[in-house]
Design a protein around this motif. Structure first.
Motif, PDB file in Angstrom:
ATOM      1  N   LEU A 115      46.434  35.027  51.699  1.00  0.00           N
ATOM      2  CA  LEU A 115      45.342  34.216  51.163  1.00  0.00           C
ATOM      3  C   LEU A 115      45.641  33.652  49.768  1.00  0.00           C
ATOM      4  CD1 LEU A 115      42.306  36.289  52.460  1.00  0.00           C
ATOM      5  CD2 LEU A 115      42.789  33.896  53.007  1.00  0.00           C
ATOM      6  N   PRO A 116      46.240  34.437  48.840  1.00  0.00           N
ATOM      7  CA  PRO A 116      46.509  33.876  47.513  1.00  0.00           C
ATOM      8  C   PRO A 116      47.531  32.741  47.527  1.00  0.00           C
ATOM      9  CG  PRO A 116      46.510  36.276  47.429  1.00  0.00           C
ATOM     10  CD  PRO A 116      46.511  35.887  48.871  1.00  0.00           C
ATOM     11  N   GLN A 117      48.293  32.606  48.610  1.00  0.00           N
ATOM     12  CA  GLN A 117      49.300  31.550  48.689  1.00  0.00           C
ATOM     13  C   GLN A 117      48.722  30.230  49.209  1.00  0.00           C
ATOM     14  OE1 GLN A 117      52.848  32.942  50.769  1.00  0.00           O
ATOM     15  NE2 GLN A 117      52.365  35.063  50.200  1.00  0.00           N
ATOM     16  N   MET A 118      47.471  30.259  49.652  1.00  0.00           N
ATOM     17  CA  MET A 118      46.847  29.048  50.175  1.00  0.00           C
ATOM     18  C   MET A 118      46.354  28.163  49.035  1.00  0.00           C
ATOM     19  SD  MET A 118      44.742  30.521  53.464  1.00  0.00           S
ATOM     20  CE  MET A 118      44.210  28.871  53.932  1.00  0.00           C
ATOM     21  N   GLN A 119      46.448  26.881  49.234  1.00  0.00           N
ATOM     22  CA  GLN A 119      45.986  25.916  48.240  1.00  0.00           C
ATOM     23  C   GLN A 119      44.611  25.385  48.649  1.00  0.00           C
ATOM     24  OE1 GLN A 119      47.699  25.223  45.359  1.00  0.00           O
ATOM     25  NE2 GLN A 119      49.056  26.868  46.085  1.00  0.00           N
ATOM     26  N   ALA A 120      43.663  25.518  47.739  1.00  0.00           N
ATOM     27  CA  ALA A 120      42.313  25.014  48.011  1.00  0.00           C
ATOM     28  C   ALA A 120      42.250  23.523  47.734  1.00  0.00           C
ATOM     29  CB  ALA A 120      41.302  25.757  47.149  1.00  0.00           C
ATOM     30  N   GLY A 121      41.590  22.812  48.644  1.00  0.00           N
ATOM     31  CA  GLY A 121      41.478  21.375  48.472  1.00  0.00           C
ATOM     32  C   GLY A 121      40.382  20.964  47.513  1.00  0.00           C
ATOM     33  N   LEU A 129      37.985  30.879  49.757  1.00  0.00           N
ATOM     34  CA  LEU A 129      39.202  31.686  49.773  1.00  0.00           C
ATOM     35  C   LEU A 129      39.044  32.927  48.914  1.00  0.00           C
ATOM     36  CD1 LEU A 129      41.946  28.897  49.618  1.00  0.00           C
ATOM     37  CD2 LEU A 129      41.403  30.384  51.565  1.00  0.00           C
ATOM     38  N   ASP A 130      38.374  32.800  47.774  1.00  0.00           N
ATOM     39  CA  ASP A 130      38.100  33.975  46.939  1.00  0.00           C
ATOM     40  C   ASP A 130      37.269  34.991  47.712  1.00  0.00           C
ATOM     41  OD1 ASP A 130      39.513  33.002  44.800  1.00  0.00           O
ATOM     42  OD2 ASP A 130      37.756  32.348  43.654  1.00  0.00           O
ATOM     43  N   MET A 131      36.251  34.501  48.401  1.00  0.00           N
ATOM     44  CA  MET A 131      35.397  35.395  49.186  1.00  0.00           C
ATOM     45  C   MET A 131      36.194  36.100  50.271  1.00  0.00           C
ATOM     46  SD  MET A 131      31.993  34.485  51.444  1.00  0.00           S
ATOM     47  CE  MET A 131      32.953  33.926  52.853  1.00  0.00           C
ATOM     48  N   LEU A 132      37.035  35.373  50.981  1.00  0.00           N
ATOM     49  CA  LEU A 132      37.839  35.971  52.050  1.00  0.00           C
ATOM     50  C   LEU A 132      38.792  37.024  51.499  1.00  0.00           C
ATOM     51  CD1 LEU A 132      38.675  32.776  54.151  1.00  0.00           C
ATOM     52  CD2 LEU A 132      36.960  34.535  54.656  1.00  0.00           C
ATOM     53  N   LEU A 133      39.379  36.746  50.341  1.00  0.00           N
ATOM     54  CA  LEU A 133      40.257  37.733  49.715  1.00  0.00           C
ATOM     55  C   LEU A 133      39.460  38.955  49.290  1.00  0.00           C
ATOM     56  CD1 LEU A 133      43.078  38.517  48.731  1.00  0.00           C
ATOM     57  CD2 LEU A 133      42.598  37.264  46.604  1.00  0.00           C
ATOM     58  N   GLY A 134      38.277  38.728  48.739  1.00  0.00           N
ATOM     59  CA  GLY A 134      37.418  39.853  48.362  1.00  0.00           C
ATOM     60  C   GLY A 134      37.044  40.702  49.556  1.00  0.00           C
ATOM     61  N   GLU A 135      36.712  40.060  50.670  1.00  0.00           N
ATOM     62  CA  GLU A 135      36.398  40.808  51.888  1.00  0.00           C
ATOM     63  C   GLU A 135      37.590  41.650  52.329  1.00  0.00           C
ATOM     64  OE1 GLU A 135      33.647  38.641  54.909  1.00  0.00           O
ATOM     65  OE2 GLU A 135      34.729  37.060  53.854  1.00  0.00           O
ATOM     66  N   SER A 136      38.791  41.089  52.223  1.00  0.00           N
ATOM     67  CA  SER A 136      39.999  41.804  52.660  1.00  0.00           C
ATOM     68  C   SER A 136      40.226  43.057  51.811  1.00  0.00           C
ATOM     69  CB  SER A 136      41.211  40.875  52.583  1.00  0.00           C
ATOM     70  OG  SER A 136      41.020  39.735  53.392  1.00  0.00           O
ATOM     71  N   ASP A 190      34.779  41.183  41.899  1.00  0.00           N
ATOM     72  CA  ASP A 190      35.043  39.978  41.098  1.00  0.00           C
ATOM     73  C   ASP A 190      35.111  38.718  41.961  1.00  0.00           C
ATOM     74  OD1 ASP A 190      35.117  41.399  38.737  1.00  0.00           O
ATOM     75  OD2 ASP A 190      37.301  41.661  38.755  1.00  0.00           O
ATOM     76  N   LEU A 191      35.519  38.870  43.211  1.00  0.00           N
ATOM     77  CA  LEU A 191      35.758  37.717  44.077  1.00  0.00           C
ATOM     78  C   LEU A 191      34.573  37.351  44.966  1.00  0.00           C
ATOM     79  CD1 LEU A 191      39.350  38.779  45.177  1.00  0.00           C
ATOM     80  CD2 LEU A 191      38.818  36.721  43.836  1.00  0.00           C
ATOM     81  N   LEU A 192      33.758  38.329  45.308  1.00  0.00           N
ATOM     82  CA  LEU A 192      32.687  38.114  46.283  1.00  0.00           C
ATOM     83  C   LEU A 192      31.433  37.539  45.639  1.00  0.00           C
ATOM     84  CD1 LEU A 192      33.046  41.445  48.270  1.00  0.00           C
ATOM     85  CD2 LEU A 192      33.404  39.159  49.228  1.00  0.00           C
ATOM     86  N   PRO A 193      30.670  36.745  46.379  1.00  0.00           N
ATOM     87  CA  PRO A 193      29.379  36.261  45.881  1.00  0.00           C
ATOM     88  C   PRO A 193      28.282  37.300  46.098  1.00  0.00           C
ATOM     89  CG  PRO A 193      29.765  35.376  48.067  1.00  0.00           C
ATOM     90  CD  PRO A 193      30.994  36.178  47.702  1.00  0.00           C
ATOM     91  N   TRP A 194      27.246  37.228  45.293  1.00  0.00           N
ATOM     92  CA  TRP A 194      26.048  38.002  45.576  1.00  0.00           C
ATOM     93  C   TRP A 194      25.424  37.476  46.868  1.00  0.00           C
ATOM     94  CZ3 TRP A 194      24.773  42.345  43.088  1.00  0.00           C
ATOM     95  CH2 TRP A 194      25.239  42.547  41.796  1.00  0.00           C
ATOM     96  N   LYS A 195      24.641  38.311  47.491  1.00  0.00           N
ATOM     97  CA  LYS A 195      23.960  37.917  48.731  1.00  0.00           C
ATOM     98  C   LYS A 195      23.157  36.634  48.543  1.00  0.00           C
ATOM     99  CE  LYS A 195      20.420  39.742  51.916  1.00  0.00           C
ATOM    100  NZ  LYS A 195      19.243  38.987  51.439  1.00  0.00           N
ATOM    101  N   SER A 196      22.467  36.524  47.420  1.00  0.00           N
ATOM    102  CA  SER A 196      21.593  35.373  47.176  1.00  0.00           C
ATOM    103  C   SER A 196      22.363  34.081  46.959  1.00  0.00           C
ATOM    104  CB  SER A 196      20.712  35.634  45.957  1.00  0.00           C
ATOM    105  OG  SER A 196      21.522  35.788  44.791  1.00  0.00           O
ATOM    106  N   GLU A 197      23.668  34.176  46.724  1.00  0.00           N
ATOM    107  CA  GLU A 197      24.460  32.983  46.445  1.00  0.00           C
ATOM    108  C   GLU A 197      24.927  32.266  47.715  1.00  0.00           C
ATOM    109  OE1 GLU A 197      26.235  34.128  42.044  1.00  0.00           O
ATOM    110  OE2 GLU A 197      27.361  34.758  43.830  1.00  0.00           O
TER     111      GLU A 197
END
Length: 603
Positions: A115-121, A129-136, A190-197
């Motif tokens: 995931l950290p090697q992916m480029q966000a558009g 991508l931050d959220m997915l990495l946080g989940e991992s 640090d990477l995940l959003p709060w539920k309300s977000e």
């Protein structure tokens, strides 16, 4: 599950179907060959695939029994009964949890690498991508906790198998592993959003709220007691129950747990709702502010969980609700652990079964079942009788409040005003905010600690934490030994059970629909057998009289006598300083050369 989550989950299972053995997991190169990390949508499927290996039936079944709440109703030669009663050997130890958790860790490791090697558009893709990495990171930590709390020091893979270059994975100190899990969860936060977000709309995936809660849980386990031994010598004489040796680190861990819970409470996005509603919502796939993390169940994506079938109420094959055949029951002493007026008792423990003609028939003492996942509360049968589409509650807000109170007590060596307030919030909810029924809150460190132990039993019964909670407090042997003696007293109607009802009279009434409103069958209690005239009067009024110690029950028809086989066999393998951690199955060691010579020293 919501429709979209169901669909993504189905796609992820097809793309990344988990294997039975960790060493058979698809390599990171196979992910690349499928171009999984080519775009954000496919990367999300990879993370959803990791979720499929975060839970299985063993976590509530074999590992959920053998407590002061729950016992196995299977025969003594059954391996599940043996594990539930601490009769361990290297061939009857379950392996599904071990392999499933490592499968999830492997998926997470692949995602953490790629995931950290992916480029966000754009900024939206960057947040995703931050959220997915946080989940991992959070999945890896949660899975490793599930392995450590049952097996202690275990292999700790932090890179994909293809990059490790070897399958020789030896045991690593549980302190190192749990400290690593804490680091993972702090990164996840640090990477995940709060539920309300609005990053996700379902509690079936990690949010910052859930990651904070699991962080608190890991920190409490890391600070607590565990069965340990010398990892250099594996000498039987080195086996002992102890906390880690670094007292300063223990204090830090309690502070981490407290601060994590405080962050959730201060945020104010979660709250308590009516206890009954928590579980009615759960069985019907409805989300609420209390349940913070669930394992999603839908059809064939059930990971053989059988929630509501193996661990629910009894329902006859021919009844309108379809067959539900529990293999585990509620200890009758647990029923009496609840104070009068505690609304949680009749939700947690189902006092009736459903007969072939849909009538509710009262259970005797030995036939009481788990009520939180009852099939009569569903809106429909579900995918199948053994796949009811009932989610599993991984984390609830009530758990967070109790962890917060526990950590406060440990940090301050006594309950602060905050600890008392949090503890009493959970208690007050149980008694419909009637403070007069709640009892007095202890004010000393030790008494408050014991009160937390009791409250977690009452609040979180049958949710899969009691066995390892008792172990992390260092009181598994003592608590279960006392529980068996209490059960014998109950069977003899002696001691604290001298005044219990030996007979209960109730009316057999039919359950007429799904979403059944009934929580408990009402009854008239009798301390002794009614007279002949009283019994005739009860019959005239349409009552059925049940001797509670008898073998008359639709489920687990055994007498509750002090000499009954099921009572005599309860906890029969219990040995202090031995069974608090399970040995590894012989096949687990055979499959991993790095574990040769590293079996539990007392097995």
């Amino acid at each position: 599950m919501t429709t979209n989550i169901k669909l993504l989950f189905l796609i992820s299972i097809v793309a990344l179907s988990s294997c039975k053995k960790w060493l058979e997991m698809p390599s990171e190169k196979e992910f690349d060959s499928e171009t999984i990390f080519e775009n954000v949508s496919r990367a999300e499927m990879a993370v959803l695939g990791a979720y499929s290996s975060t839970f299985n039936r063993e976590l509530y079944y074999q590992f959920g029994m053998g407590t002061d709440e729950c016992f196995s109703t299977e025969g003594e030669t059954n391996s599940k009964n043996q594990v539930a009663n601490y009769v361990y050997n290297t061939s009857n130890i379950p392996t599904s949890t071990y392999t499933a958790m490592y499968a999830g860790v492997e998926y997470a490791n692949v995602c953490i690498k790629n995931l950290p090697q992916m480029q966000a558009g754009n900024e939206q893709e960057k947040r995703k991508l931050d959220m997915l990495l946080g989940e991992s990171y959070a999945i890896r930590a949660m899975n490793m906790l599930n392995v450590v709390r049952f097996f202690g020091d275990v292999p700790y893979p932090k890179i994909p198998v293809v990059d490790a270059g070897t399958f020789n994975s030896s045991r690593v100190s549980r302190d190192t592993i749990l400290d690593g899990c804490i680091d993972d969860l702090q990164k996840a936060i640090d990477l995940l959003p709060w539920k309300s977000e609005g990053g996700v709309t379902t509690p079936e995936r990690f949010t910052k709220n859930a990651a904070y809660g699991v962080l608190a849980r890991v920190a409490l386990y890391a600070a607590g007691y565990s069965l340990r031994w010398d990892l250099n010598s594996y000498a039987p004489g080195s086996v002992t129950i102890a906390q880690r040796s670094d007292a300063n680190r223990i204090g830090q861990l309690y502070e981490i747990a407290r601060n994590a819970c405080k962050a959730i409470v201060d945020r104010g996005e979660n709250n308590l709702i009516a206890y009954e509603t928590v579980f009615r919502d759960l069985v019907n796939g409805q989300y609420n502010p209390e349940t913070m993390l669930e394992y999603g169940q839908y059809g064939n994506n059930s990971n053989d969980a059988s929630i509501g079938y193996t661990n629910g109420m009894f329902a006859h094959t021919n009844c309108m609700f379809g067959k539900a055949q529990p293999a585990m029951g509620a200890l009758p002493t647990y029923y009496f652990d609840f104070n009068e007026g505690d609304t949680r008792r009749d939700v947690a423990i189902c006092n009736y079964s459903i007969a072939n003609d849909n009538t509710r028939q009262m259970n005797n003492f030995s036939g009481m079942t788990i009520g939180k996942f009852r099939v009569t509360w569903k809106a429909q049968i579900g995918t199948a009788i053994n796949k009811r589409d009932i989610n599993w509650p991984i984390l609830r807000y009530a758990d967070v409040l109790l962890m917060y109170a526990e950590a406060e007590n440990e940090v301050n060596h006594g309950p602060t005003a905050t600890a008392i307030e949090l503890y009493e919030k959970v208690r007050l909810r149980a008694f419909n905010n009637d403070r007069s029924k709640m009892g007095t809150t202890p004010s000393s460190y030790e008494d408050f600690r014991k009160a937390i132990m009791t409250e977690r039993k009452l609040e979180l019964g049958f949710e899969g934490w009691r066995r390892t909670d008792l172990a992390r407090w260092g009181v598994l042997y003592e608590t279960l030994s006392e529980t068996k003696q209490k059960l014998i007293q109950l069977a003899k109607s002696e001691g604290p059970y001298a005044g219990i009802d030996k007979y209960q009279a109730y009316k057999k009434e039919q359950a007429k629909s799904f979403l059944d409103p009934v929580v408990a069958v009402p009854f008239i209690g009798y301390k002794n057998a009614p007279t002949a005239d009283e019994e005739q009067q009860l019959k005239n009024e349409g009552y059925t009289l049940l001797e509670m110690h008898s073998n008359v029950s639709l489920f687990n028809g055994n007498r509750t006598d002090e000499t009954s086989t099921w009572i005599m066999g309860l906890f029969r393998g219990l040995e202090k300083n031995k069974v608090e951690i399970l040995p590894l199955n012989a096949t687990t060691i055979d499959d991993n050369p790095g574990l040769q010579g590293q079996q539990h020293p007392l097995y």
